[in-house]
Design a protein around this motif. Structure first.
Motif, short mmCIF file in Angstrom:
data_model
loop_
_atom_site.label_atom_id
_atom_site.label_comp_id
_atom_site.label_asym_id
_atom_site.label_seq_id
_atom_site.Cartn_x
_atom_site.Cartn_y
_atom_site.Cartn_z
N GLN A 87 4.40 16.83 4.47
CA GLN A 87 3.94 15.85 3.49
C GLN A 87 4.82 14.60 3.57
OE1 GLN A 87 4.85 19.06 1.83
NE2 GLN A 87 2.88 19.85 2.49
N VAL A 88 4.16 13.44 3.54
CA VAL A 88 4.87 12.18 3.66
C VAL A 88 4.27 11.18 2.67
CG1 VAL A 88 5.55 10.33 5.25
CG2 VAL A 88 5.16 12.63 6.15
N VAL A 89 5.12 10.42 2.00
CA VAL A 89 4.67 9.29 1.18
C VAL A 89 5.01 8.04 1.97
CG1 VAL A 89 4.98 8.00 -0.96
CG2 VAL A 89 4.93 10.50 -1.00
N LEU A 90 3.98 7.23 2.23
CA LEU A 90 4.12 6.03 3.06
C LEU A 90 3.94 4.78 2.22
CD1 LEU A 90 1.58 7.77 5.14
CD2 LEU A 90 3.61 7.04 6.34
N THR A 91 4.75 3.78 2.49
CA THR A 91 4.61 2.48 1.84
C THR A 91 4.55 1.42 2.92
OG1 THR A 91 5.89 3.24 -0.06
CG2 THR A 91 5.61 0.87 0.17
N TYR A 92 3.51 0.60 2.86
CA TYR A 92 3.33 -0.48 3.83
C TYR A 92 3.39 -1.81 3.11
CZ TYR A 92 1.20 3.37 6.46
OH TYR A 92 0.96 4.57 7.08
N THR A 93 4.03 -2.78 3.71
CA THR A 93 3.99 -4.17 3.25
C THR A 93 3.31 -4.95 4.36
OG1 THR A 93 6.20 -4.56 4.13
CG2 THR A 93 6.04 -4.03 1.79
N ILE A 94 2.08 -5.37 4.11
CA ILE A 94 1.31 -6.03 5.16
C ILE A 94 0.73 -7.34 4.65
CG2 ILE A 94 0.73 -3.84 6.30
CD1 ILE A 94 -2.04 -4.01 5.03
N PRO A 95 0.43 -8.27 5.56
CA PRO A 95 -0.21 -9.51 5.13
C PRO A 95 -1.54 -9.22 4.43
CG PRO A 95 0.57 -9.70 7.39
CD PRO A 95 0.72 -8.26 7.00
N VAL A 96 -1.86 -10.01 3.44
CA VAL A 96 -3.11 -9.86 2.70
C VAL A 96 -4.29 -9.87 3.68
CG1 VAL A 96 -4.65 -10.97 1.01
CG2 VAL A 96 -2.20 -10.85 0.58
N ASP A 97 -5.22 -8.95 3.48
CA ASP A 97 -6.44 -8.81 4.27
C ASP A 97 -6.22 -8.30 5.70
OD1 ASP A 97 -8.04 -9.62 2.11
OD2 ASP A 97 -7.83 -11.73 2.66
N ALA A 98 -5.00 -7.94 6.07
CA ALA A 98 -4.75 -7.37 7.41
C ALA A 98 -5.08 -5.88 7.39
CB ALA A 98 -3.30 -7.58 7.81
N PRO A 99 -5.52 -5.34 8.51
CA PRO A 99 -5.73 -3.88 8.56
C PRO A 99 -4.38 -3.17 8.49
CG PRO A 99 -6.02 -4.85 10.73
CD PRO A 99 -5.83 -5.99 9.77
N ILE A 107 0.86 -1.19 0.00
CA ILE A 107 0.00 0.00 0.00
C ILE A 107 0.89 1.23 0.00
CG2 ILE A 107 -1.73 1.32 1.28
CD1 ILE A 107 -2.65 -1.35 2.51
N VAL A 108 0.61 2.18 -0.90
CA VAL A 108 1.32 3.44 -0.95
C VAL A 108 0.31 4.55 -0.70
CG1 VAL A 108 2.75 4.98 -2.35
CG2 VAL A 108 2.96 2.50 -2.61
N GLN A 109 0.60 5.41 0.28
CA GLN A 109 -0.31 6.49 0.64
C GLN A 109 0.42 7.83 0.66
OE1 GLN A 109 -1.78 5.45 4.55
NE2 GLN A 109 -3.39 4.15 3.72
N SER A 110 -0.35 8.88 0.46
CA SER A 110 0.14 10.23 0.64
C SER A 110 -0.50 10.78 1.91
CB SER A 110 -0.25 11.09 -0.56
OG SER A 110 0.13 12.43 -0.34
N LEU A 111 0.30 11.38 2.77
CA LEU A 111 -0.19 11.91 4.05
C LEU A 111 0.20 13.38 4.16
CD1 LEU A 111 -1.23 11.60 7.04
CD2 LEU A 111 1.13 10.94 7.61
N VAL A 112 -0.76 14.21 4.55
CA VAL A 112 -0.48 15.60 4.86
C VAL A 112 -0.86 15.81 6.32
CG1 VAL A 112 -1.06 18.02 4.39
CG2 VAL A 112 -0.92 16.38 2.50
N LEU A 113 0.12 16.22 7.11
CA LEU A 113 -0.11 16.53 8.52
C LEU A 113 -0.07 18.05 8.68
CD1 LEU A 113 2.13 13.97 10.45
CD2 LEU A 113 -0.34 14.12 10.55
N GLN A 114 -1.17 18.63 9.10
CA GLN A 114 -1.19 20.06 9.35
C GLN A 114 -0.43 20.35 10.65
OE1 GLN A 114 -5.33 21.12 9.21
NE2 GLN A 114 -5.39 21.02 6.99
N PRO A 115 -0.03 21.60 10.86
CA PRO A 115 0.69 21.95 12.09
C PRO A 115 -0.07 21.48 13.33
CG PRO A 115 0.75 23.79 10.56
CD PRO A 115 -0.19 22.77 9.98
N GLY A 116 0.64 20.80 14.22
CA GLY A 116 0.05 20.30 15.45
C GLY A 116 -0.63 18.94 15.33
N ALA A 117 -0.80 18.42 14.12
CA ALA A 117 -1.48 17.14 13.92
C ALA A 117 -0.59 15.98 14.35
CB ALA A 117 -1.89 16.97 12.47
N SER A 118 -1.22 14.90 14.80
CA SER A 118 -0.52 13.70 15.25
C SER A 118 -1.20 12.47 14.69
CB SER A 118 -0.53 13.64 16.79
OG SER A 118 -0.15 12.37 17.24
N SER A 119 -0.41 11.44 14.44
CA SER A 119 -0.97 10.16 13.98
C SER A 119 -1.57 9.37 15.12
CB SER A 119 0.13 9.33 13.31
OG SER A 119 1.10 8.94 14.29
#
Length: 149
Positions: free
Chosen positions: A126-138, A58-70
């Motif tokens: 701005q961050v580009v994230l790449t995840y390698t996860i088991p199929v059907d896992a959250p 999974i490849v995602q684009s993330l924008v965190l505004q000032p003060g935002a947290s994951s």
């Protein structure tokens, strides 16, 4: 007849050894195709990804505004991130002191490691994230704040 056969075989082997090795050439691109770099970052940490079975990428684009947290969370597989703009502060369960990463830097977080990312700056990150996860896992699961005093 055996001597003649051995002579012919020896001659053939010597001839093959003297011939230059044939190398396969790469083929140039053909048709309309264009590549666009989405993100490029460098990390000093060696990166290795191993999976135990079928994997979803999974490849995602993330924008965190000032003060935002994951928020504190984990992933069931490796996360590779590239900061493409601004900066983020990363805390992990293995290193509670925040480490700031800026544009052009990459971060690797192993599977199962609780972590959180915060934008402590005054502008968007701005961050580009790449995840390698088991199929059907959250992609993520919530985790407690392991660095709370």
């Amino acid at each position: 007849m055996t001597v003649r056969l051995l002579t012919v075989v020896g001659f053939a082997v010597a001839l093959c050894a003297a011939m230059p090795a044939m190398t396969a050439g790469a083929t140039p691109p053909d048709g309309d195709a264009a590549r666009t770099d989405i993100a490029k970052g460098t990390t000093e940490t060696p990166v290795s990804i191993t999976t135990d079975g079928p994997t979803t990428l999974i490849v995602q684009s993330l924008v965190l505004q000032p003060g935002a947290s994951s928020g504190w969370h984990t992933h069931p597989g490796t996360e590779l991130s590239v900061i493409t703009g601004g900066s983020v502060a990363l805390q992990t369960a293995t290193a509670c002191a925040p480490v700031t990463y800026g544009a052009g830097q990459a971060v690797s977080i192993p599977a199962g490691v609780p972590h959180r990312v915060v934008n402590e700056s005054g502008s968007d990150a701005q961050v580009v994230l790449t995840y390698t996860i088991p199929v059907d896992a959250p992609v993520r699961g919530d985790a407690p704040d392991v660095c709370a005093n």
